[in-house]
Design an enzyme around this catalytic site. Structure first.
Site, PDB file in Angstrom:
ATOM      1  CB  SER A 252      48.090  71.206  27.979  1.00 34.31           C
ATOM      2  OG  SER A 252      49.064  71.198  29.014  1.00 34.31           O
TER       3      SER A 252
ATOM      4  CE1 TYR B 217      56.035  66.898  26.933  1.00 36.18           C
ATOM      5  CE2 TYR B 217      55.208  64.691  27.289  1.00 36.18           C
ATOM      6  CZ  TYR B 217      55.107  66.047  27.491  1.00 36.18           C
ATOM      7  OH  TYR B 217      54.073  66.560  28.245  1.00 36.18           O
TER       8      TYR B 217
ATOM      9  CD  GLU C 162      57.083  55.565  46.835  1.00 35.59           C
ATOM     10  OE1 GLU C 162      56.927  56.352  47.788  1.00 35.59           O
ATOM     11  OE2 GLU C 162      58.100  55.539  46.127  1.00 35.59           O
TER      12      GLU C 162
ATOM     13  N   PRO D  30      52.245  66.197  39.975  1.00 33.98           N
ATOM     14  CG  PRO D  30      51.478  64.004  40.221  1.00 33.98           C
ATOM     15  CD  PRO D  30      52.018  64.960  39.195  1.00 33.98           C
ATOM     16  CG  LEU D  31      54.754  63.195  43.464  1.00 36.90           C
ATOM     17  CD1 LEU D  31      55.609  61.935  43.360  1.00 36.90           C
ATOM     18  CD2 LEU D  31      54.082  63.276  44.827  1.00 36.90           C
TER      19      LEU D  31
ATOM     20  CG  ASP E  19      50.000  62.977  28.693  1.00 34.25           C
ATOM     21  OD1 ASP E  19      49.036  63.422  28.044  1.00 34.25           O
ATOM     22  OD2 ASP E  19      51.016  63.657  28.959  1.00 34.25           O
TER      23      ASP E  19
ATOM     24  CD1 TRP F 194      58.211  67.070  29.558  1.00 37.30           C
ATOM     25  CD2 TRP F 194      57.474  67.324  31.656  1.00 37.30           C
ATOM     26  NE1 TRP F 194      58.611  68.316  29.999  1.00 37.30           N
ATOM     27  CE2 TRP F 194      58.171  68.494  31.279  1.00 37.30           C
ATOM     28  CE3 TRP F 194      56.915  67.251  32.931  1.00 37.30           C
ATOM     29  CZ2 TRP F 194      58.316  69.587  32.135  1.00 37.30           C
ATOM     30  CZ3 TRP F 194      57.056  68.338  33.785  1.00 37.30           C
ATOM     31  CH2 TRP F 194      57.754  69.487  33.389  1.00 37.30           C
TER      32      TRP F 194
END
Length: 341
Positions: free
Chosen positions: A152, A54, A294, A207-208, A49, A21
């Site tokens: 979603s 997109y 990372e 998630p960030l 995904d 995305w």
């Protein structure tokens, strides 16, 4: 890499799912996007995904090219349908039978595959009868073009209604893809408990919090050059709600907690969402291959209850737990039919 079952199915997916995305086809060049996909494969990520919308279908093309040389059976490929694509005509969006049937064919062509492992309703379509949508999905599954169905950003009630119809039609609705992070916890009150009862997993995005939880954005300072907050192709719009000094100051307070756990702030953020047993995977994106490498260190990390409590204390009222946000951000339905006089 570690793997989790997706919902109450036999399908396993990698705890980190690579998503494209914003980045592929828009924010980063195709060769860099391919390098990021290769980095994901190198660290053991097998789940990928994307969505037809997109970069107006370009992201699917880039991902299809990047995965073309891989053994298809070793991958789990997810895509989505709902938002407008192509010339954006009257039937180029939504979850009508027409749009679903045409969209799956386009996605398979761009992804260079005969089937996707998971085909997801990118939003709930309040303008199309749910029965029409689920019957179309059932036909997609029966034709072999998708193995499982997901949704979603659906509300708990919508997930329950969709699951009932899916069961009646003999297909497997096994996942929901919501936003979820330390800062955005709106699914915890209703969506997660309902999903858990129904055997539906979460595959969570952001998630960030669009990069906020990495700690690279500092209060009172301009965003770093080349960061998402400076991206005029859409990235800056998505991250703007977090670009407040009071939020950024609290996020800076996570740095010593991450250090105590032997993690970077980014790794702490990814590990945090994976502590939720209803989360099957965290979707990570990347504009550089090293970001993928990372994030993989967050896999298998166990965060102790005491650390989780301290995270809550540091973030305080910067956390959004309002369950109404799932429905508040949803597309609106068609006007009610007026009775005949």
């Amino acid at each position: 890499m570690e793997y989790r079952y997706l919902g109450r199915s036999g399908l396993k997916i990698s705890e980190l799912t690579y998503g494209n995305w914003i980045t592929h086809g828009s924010q980063v060049e195709n060769d860099v996007a391919t390098q990021c996909v290769r980095a994901a494969l190198d660290v053991g990520i097998t789940s990928f995904d994307t969505a037809d919308t997109y970069a107006n279908t370009a992201a699917e093309v880039v991902l299809g090219e990047a995965l073309a040389s891989e053994r298809r059976e070793s991958l789990e490929i997810f895509t989505k349908v709902y938002w407008a694509t192509g010339p954006k005509g009257a039937n180029d969006a939504g979850l009508s039978r027409k749009h679903i049937m045409e969209s799956i064919n386009g996605s398979l062509r761009r992804l260079k595959t005969d089937y996707v492992d998971l085909y997801q309703a990118h939003r709930f379509d309040a303008e199309t009868p749910l029965e029409e949508t689920m019957l179309a999905f059932a036909d997609v599954v029966r034709s072999g073009k998708a193995l499982y169905i997901g949704v979603s950003e659906w509300t708990a009630d919508q997930i329950r209604a969709g699951r009932v119809l899916a069961d009646d039609l003999g297909i497997h609705l096994i996942s929901n893809q919501p936003e979820y992070s330390m800062l955005w916890r709106v699914i915890e009150g209703e969506v997660v408990p309902t999903s858990r009862d129904l055997g539906v997993s979460q595959i969570v995005f952001s998630p960030l919090a669009q990069g906020i939880l990495t700690g690279k954005y500092r209060p009172g300072q301009a965003p770093p050059a080349g960061s998402r907050a400076t991206d005029t192709n859409g990235g800056a719009d998505f991250i703007s709600r977090w670009m407040k000094d009071e939020v950024l100051e609290r996020v800076q307070g996570l740095a010593p907690l991450a250090a105590e756990a032997g993690l970077t702030q980014a790794q702490l953020g990814v590990a945090w969402v994976l502590q939720n047993p209803n989360v099957a995977a965290a979707i990570i994106g990347a504009s550089r291959p090293e970001q993928v490498k990372e994030n993989v260190a967050a896999v298998g990390v166990k965060l102790e209850p005491e650390l989780l409590a301290r995270i809550d204390e540091v973030l305080g009222d910067a956390v959004n737990r309002d369950v109404t946000w799932t429905s508040r951000r949803a597309p609106k339905g068609r006007p009610p039919v007026q009775p005949r006089v």
